[in-house]
Design a protein around this motif. Structure first.
Motif: not given
Length: 184
Positions: A98-99, A10-16, A104-108, A33-39
């Motif tokens: 997505m999580a 999951a981390l590898l795909y999220a980073q990609a 990752l997005y929030q950290q960056k 989109d990630a937030q929407h899919l996560q919801a």
């Protein structure tokens, strides 16, 4: 698959996904989109997992992803990630990916996600003041998720990561009760 390897995948795909979205200047869209899919509920995501089976033509599965992505107005980065997950039969990791992408997005982008429990919705001025105070305290942009919780009676309960601030009336009553019993 072991939990550790699921998280690593999951981390590898999220980073990609993050790297691809940054390159194509779609990071903000991918985040939304990630937030929407996560919801989406677990039942909704289970429908996608049916594409993981070895049955059926890959071209048909990718067409389904295209239709789904178009209906959901997903950006190209997320659409391509869904296609790759379909080809690699890893759609069962979608929620976890997505999580991880959101984190990752929030950290960056220096975003802090904060959960605030209240008895009733805050006014606009209270909301603005709370966000200003939390932003100054955490030195980040603040994304607040409000939860209405009648059990706290009044006040606020704020949770950020592992930090917890309980300024609720229920907490104060419990502390007073313990003090009166001589527990503290």
């Amino acid at each position: 698959m072991k939990t550790v390897s699921k998280i690593k995948n999951a981390l590898l795909y999220a980073q990609a996904l993050y790297d691809g979205a940054e390159r194509s200047k779609e990071a903000q869209l991918a985040y939304t989109d990630a937030q929407h899919l996560q919801a989406l509920s677990a039942e909704d995501l289970a429908l996608l997992e049916h594409l993981n089976t070895p049955l059926g033509q890959m071209s048909d599965k990718l067409s389904i992803i295209d239709v789904l992505a178009q209906k959901m107005s997903l950006c190209n980065s997320v659409r391509n990630t869904l296609k790759i997950l379909t080809q690699n039969r890893k759609l069962n990791l979608l929620s976890l990916i997505m999580a991880q992408f959101i984190v990752l997005y929030q950290q960056k982008h220096d975003i802090a996600e904060v959960e605030v429990r209240t008895v009733m919705a805050l006014s606009e001025s209270q909301d603005r003041l709370l966000k200003e105070k939390l932003s100054a305290l955490l030195h980040k942009k603040i994304l607040v998720n409000y939860v209405i919780d009648a059990h706290i009676i009044g006040g606020l309960v704020i949770r950020y990561g592992t930090n917890f601030i309980d300024n609720s009336i229920q907490h104060k009553l419990n502390a007073l009760n313990q003090l009166m019993k001589g527990i503290k």
